[in-house]
Design an enzyme around this catalytic site. Structure first.
Site, PDB file in Angstrom:
ATOM      1  N   ASN A 151     -14.437   5.959   8.128  1.00  0.00           N
ATOM      2  CA  ASN A 151     -14.549   7.318   8.670  1.00  0.00           C
ATOM      3  C   ASN A 151     -14.502   8.439   7.629  1.00  0.00           C
ATOM      4  O   ASN A 151     -14.563   9.604   7.995  1.00  0.00           O
ATOM      5  CB  ASN A 151     -13.492   7.545   9.754  1.00  0.00           C
ATOM      6  CG  ASN A 151     -12.122   7.690   9.176  1.00  0.00           C
ATOM      7  OD1 ASN A 151     -11.761   6.958   8.255  1.00  0.00           O
ATOM      8  ND2 ASN A 151     -11.354   8.615   9.684  1.00  0.00           N
ATOM      9  N   GLU A 247      -2.069   4.085   4.545  1.00  0.00           N
ATOM     10  CA  GLU A 247      -2.466   5.238   5.370  1.00  0.00           C
ATOM     11  C   GLU A 247      -3.053   4.650   6.648  1.00  0.00           C
ATOM     12  O   GLU A 247      -4.206   4.225   6.656  1.00  0.00           O
ATOM     13  CB  GLU A 247      -3.512   6.093   4.635  1.00  0.00           C
ATOM     14  CG  GLU A 247      -3.111   6.543   3.238  1.00  0.00           C
ATOM     15  CD  GLU A 247      -1.993   7.564   3.235  1.00  0.00           C
ATOM     16  OE1 GLU A 247      -1.755   8.196   4.279  1.00  0.00           O
ATOM     17  OE2 GLU A 247      -1.339   7.721   2.194  1.00  0.00           O
ATOM     18  N   CYS A 281      -8.287  10.179  11.648  1.00  0.00           N
ATOM     19  CA  CYS A 281      -6.933   9.692  11.942  1.00  0.00           C
ATOM     20  C   CYS A 281      -6.055  10.784  12.518  1.00  0.00           C
ATOM     21  O   CYS A 281      -5.095  10.506  13.233  1.00  0.00           O
ATOM     22  CB  CYS A 281      -6.304   9.121  10.677  1.00  0.00           C
ATOM     23  SG  CYS A 281      -6.383  10.261   9.291  1.00  0.00           S
TER      24      CYS A 281
HETATM   25  P1  NAP Z   1      -9.915  -1.155   9.798  1.00  0.00           P
HETATM   26  O1  NAP Z   1     -10.670  -1.940  10.793  1.00  0.00           O
HETATM   27  O2  NAP Z   1      -8.467  -1.381   9.679  1.00  0.00           O
HETATM   28  O3  NAP Z   1     -10.639  -1.446   8.379  1.00  0.00           O
HETATM   29  C1  NAP Z   1     -10.227  -0.807   7.207  1.00  0.00           C
HETATM   30  C2  NAP Z   1     -10.640  -1.644   6.006  1.00  0.00           C
HETATM   31  O4  NAP Z   1      -9.863  -2.856   5.986  1.00  0.00           O
HETATM   32  C3  NAP Z   1     -12.105  -2.087   6.060  1.00  0.00           C
HETATM   33  O5  NAP Z   1     -12.643  -2.061   4.756  1.00  0.00           O
HETATM   34  C4  NAP Z   1     -11.983  -3.499   6.587  1.00  0.00           C
HETATM   35  O6  NAP Z   1     -13.092  -4.320   6.303  1.00  0.00           O
HETATM   36  C5  NAP Z   1     -10.742  -3.965   5.858  1.00  0.00           C
HETATM   37  N1  NAP Z   1     -10.108  -5.175   6.426  1.00  0.00           N
HETATM   38  C6  NAP Z   1     -10.203  -5.660   7.685  1.00  0.00           C
HETATM   39  N2  NAP Z   1      -9.477  -6.800   7.806  1.00  0.00           N
HETATM   40  C7  NAP Z   1      -8.933  -7.047   6.588  1.00  0.00           C
HETATM   41  C8  NAP Z   1      -8.098  -8.072   6.066  1.00  0.00           C
HETATM   42  N3  NAP Z   1      -7.671  -9.076   6.837  1.00  0.00           N
HETATM   43  N4  NAP Z   1      -7.723  -8.009   4.776  1.00  0.00           N
HETATM   44  C9  NAP Z   1      -8.127  -6.985   3.982  1.00  0.00           C
HETATM   45  N5  NAP Z   1      -8.936  -5.978   4.426  1.00  0.00           N
HETATM   46  C10 NAP Z   1      -9.326  -6.005   5.704  1.00  0.00           C
HETATM   47  O7  NAP Z   1     -10.124   0.426  10.012  1.00  0.00           O
HETATM   48  P2  NAP Z   1     -11.436   1.229  10.365  1.00  0.00           P
HETATM   49  O8  NAP Z   1     -11.864   0.900  11.751  1.00  0.00           O
HETATM   50  O9  NAP Z   1     -12.423   1.102   9.263  1.00  0.00           O
HETATM   51  O10 NAP Z   1     -10.863   2.723  10.334  1.00  0.00           O
HETATM   52  C11 NAP Z   1     -10.198   3.294  11.425  1.00  0.00           C
HETATM   53  C12 NAP Z   1      -8.694   3.228  11.262  1.00  0.00           C
HETATM   54  O11 NAP Z   1      -8.310   3.846  10.030  1.00  0.00           O
HETATM   55  C13 NAP Z   1      -7.979   4.028  12.345  1.00  0.00           C
HETATM   56  O12 NAP Z   1      -6.859   3.309  12.798  1.00  0.00           O
HETATM   57  C14 NAP Z   1      -7.538   5.301  11.625  1.00  0.00           C
HETATM   58  O13 NAP Z   1      -6.417   5.953  12.191  1.00  0.00           O
HETATM   59  C15 NAP Z   1      -7.244   4.765  10.268  1.00  0.00           C
HETATM   60  N6  NAP Z   1      -7.262   5.831   9.275  1.00  0.00           N
HETATM   61  C16 NAP Z   1      -6.071   6.293   8.799  1.00  0.00           C
HETATM   62  C17 NAP Z   1      -6.043   7.363   7.907  1.00  0.00           C
HETATM   63  C18 NAP Z   1      -4.746   7.893   7.368  1.00  0.00           C
HETATM   64  O14 NAP Z   1      -4.787   8.706   6.446  1.00  0.00           O
HETATM   65  N7  NAP Z   1      -3.609   7.478   7.876  1.00  0.00           N
HETATM   66  C19 NAP Z   1      -7.249   7.942   7.494  1.00  0.00           C
HETATM   67  C20 NAP Z   1      -8.450   7.433   7.988  1.00  0.00           C
HETATM   68  C21 NAP Z   1      -8.443   6.377   8.885  1.00  0.00           C
HETATM   69  P3  NAP Z   1     -14.385  -4.395   7.268  1.00  0.00           P
HETATM   70  O15 NAP Z   1     -14.180  -3.443   8.397  1.00  0.00           O
HETATM   71  O16 NAP Z   1     -15.496  -4.027   6.370  1.00  0.00           O
HETATM   72  O17 NAP Z   1     -14.469  -5.819   7.733  1.00  0.00           O
END
Ligand code: NAP
Length: 481
Positions: A151, A247, A281
């Protein structure tokens, strides 16, 4: 169609199987990436570790590279915006803002590279210790691994890579499969800016394959992760004693008190709930509105939401583009429909076409509904009436998450009470939960994770503090010593 290979140093490697990258609005491939197999991931970490051992940039050199990178991002603004619009589906306005913010992240990291300081430790304050001089040094950790979400595919990657370099580390990045191209273009920028070969490696592939292989690699010293709480927990388990910056997910709330500037609040909440189609987020998911102004605020919001242009992100007038995938859009639609079946009231109509979901405002939401108790990460805003400030604060804190919150009020006592009592990493007054300046310390508490982004603060996370004690000759003590 352009294909991007992993960066295992300055050059991309354009070989091996590819995966298409979809345009999220047109739903057709616009680029491809070469996927990393186990050997490629191993090589990437090995190159980053070797580069750390071989080349140590001085702080002024780090400053120069990062400043040049900021200038190049500015020069390549239009191409970076086009790339991001295609791979995220975010609107032109949202993408232009992300590119400008990336410039600031690079500039601030460059500046902070010059002032990564330790501190004097007043050892002489202990009896008999005046012959000792103590101070701390900040030392780089080695290889930092950044795993990033879809995002904010440029600025979030910059928020990991630039402070890591500014603190003297080398970096391996695994961007989201949805949005790998912006990360590849940032790597190109940094190498064009003079980053030494191997200081940054970028590998493409799924979290399950490439991500978990990176987590298992003991040569990595630090994990800088942004993403869901569920994945963060799994990375934290794999990291063991190694340090991390997490994060994570969020259900962000904002409060509107009856004494607030309601027009201002409604305008800011509309932007904060629906920019990037609610996939931020800190997007406002729960809006607590004081009883006396509930109907008025609901009216102001629904009027603004009706004026939002929804659809093609390439049209300069569009405010809300598609979600990241049709599947995610179907999930959000289903959550809203189930809430409505359970008694929630739609204040704006729910419509979905492919990945595009119209911005939705709801009231009469119950605590057991998904749109209340789970992170929606889509264009949905739920309104809750409240009587007293204490009720609103209890509502905000009634969440497993604790990333950011906002309150609109004209009363300083109310603002200060909220700031003291809300349990989130950030509390914004007369702003929504979703306001952010890139140099500020940004991060959550509870299930929203730990550690801070913001170059100055991230550099502290990505370095370790070493105490140095000089034992001086005691007989040289005297007045003025
Ligand atoms: P996500 O599904 O958790 O994925 C984040 C990253 O982790 C992707 O590159 C993903 O790879 C990777 N990943 C997935 N499974 C993994 C594993 N088992 N081991 C290592 N890496 C792995 O998150 P998203 O859907 O991309 O983003 C949305 C989430 O991010 C929301 O919950 C949002 O709140 C959070 N977010 C938080 C902040 C903050 O500052 N707190 C900021 C932005 C977003 P692939 O998806 O490529 O398979």
């Amino acid at each position: 169609m352009n294909a991007f290979g992993p960066y295992l140093g300055r050059q991309q490697r354009l070989s091996g199987p590819t995966a298409p990258v979809l345009d999220k609005y047109r739903l057709e491939p616009f680029a491809a990436v070469h996927l990393a197999d186990d050997a490629t991931v191993d090589e990437a970490v090995g190159r980053a570790a070797a580069s750390f051992a071989a080349v140590s940039l001085t702080p002024p050199e780090r400053y120069e590279v990062l400043s040049r990178a900021a200038r190049l991002v500015r020069e390549r603004h239009d191409d970076l915006v086009d790339t991001m619009v295609a791979e995220t589906g975010f609107t032109l306005k949202d993408c232009a803002s992300d590119v400008s913010r990336c410039v600031q992240t690079l500039v601030t990291s460059a500046e902070e590279a010059k002032r990564l300081e330790g501190e004097m430790v007043p050892l002489a304050g202990a009896p008999g210790q005046s012959h000792r001089l103590g101070f701390t040094l900040r030392v780089p950790l080695g290889v930092v691994c950044a795993i990033t979400p879809f995002n904010s595919p440029l600025n979030t990657v910059a928020h990991k890579v630039a402070p890591a370099i500014a603190a003297g580390n080398t970096v391996v990045v695994k961007p989201s499969q949805y949005t790998p191209v912006s990360a590849a273009k940032l790597a190109e920028v940094l190498y064009d800016a003079g980053l030494p070969d191997g200081h940054l490696c970028v590998v493409f592939g799924s979290g399950e394959d490439v991500g978990s292989r990176l987590v298992a690699d003991e040569r990595i010293a630090f994990y800088a992760f942004t993403g869901s709480t569920q994945v963060g927990e799994s990375i934290q388990r794999g990291a063991g004693l190694r340090r991390t910056q997490m994060e994570l997910g969020s259900i962000a709330s904002t409060i509107v008190m009856a004494d607030a500037d309601l027009e201002l609040a409604a305008t800011k909440v509309t932007a904060a709930a629906f920019r990037k189609a609610g996939q931020v987020c800190t997007s406002v998911q729960r809006l607590f509105v004081q009883d006396a102004v509930f109907d008025e605020v609901a009216g102001l919001l629904t009027a603004r939401v009706r004026d939002l242009r929804v659809g093609d992100p390439r049209s300069p007038d569009t405010d809300v583009g598609p979600m990241i995938s049709v599947r995610e859009a179907e999930r959000v639609e289903a959550w809203v429909r189930r809430a409505v079946d359970g008694g929630a009231r739609l204040l704006t109509p729910l419509e979905r076409r492919d990945a595009v979901v119209s911005p939705v405002v709801l009231s009469d939401v119950r605590p057991d509904m998904e749109i209340h108790c789970r992170e929606v990460f889509g264009p949905v805003l739920a309104l809750y009436p409240f009587g007293t400030l204490d009720e609103a604060l209890a509502g905000v804190n009634d969440s497993p998450y604790g990333l950011s919150a906002g309150i609109f009020t004209s009363d300083i006592e109310t603002a200060f009470r909220a700031a003291r009592r809300i349990r989130t990493g950030v509390v914004q007054v007369n702003e929504t939960s979703s306001s952010r300046v890139d140099l500020m310390p940004f991060g959550g508490t509870k299930a929203s994770g730990h550690g801070k982004e913001g170059p100055r603060y991230a550099m502290r996370e990505m370095s370790e503090e070493r105490l140095v004690v000089l034992n001086l000759r005691a007989d040289e003590e005297g007045p003025g010593s």
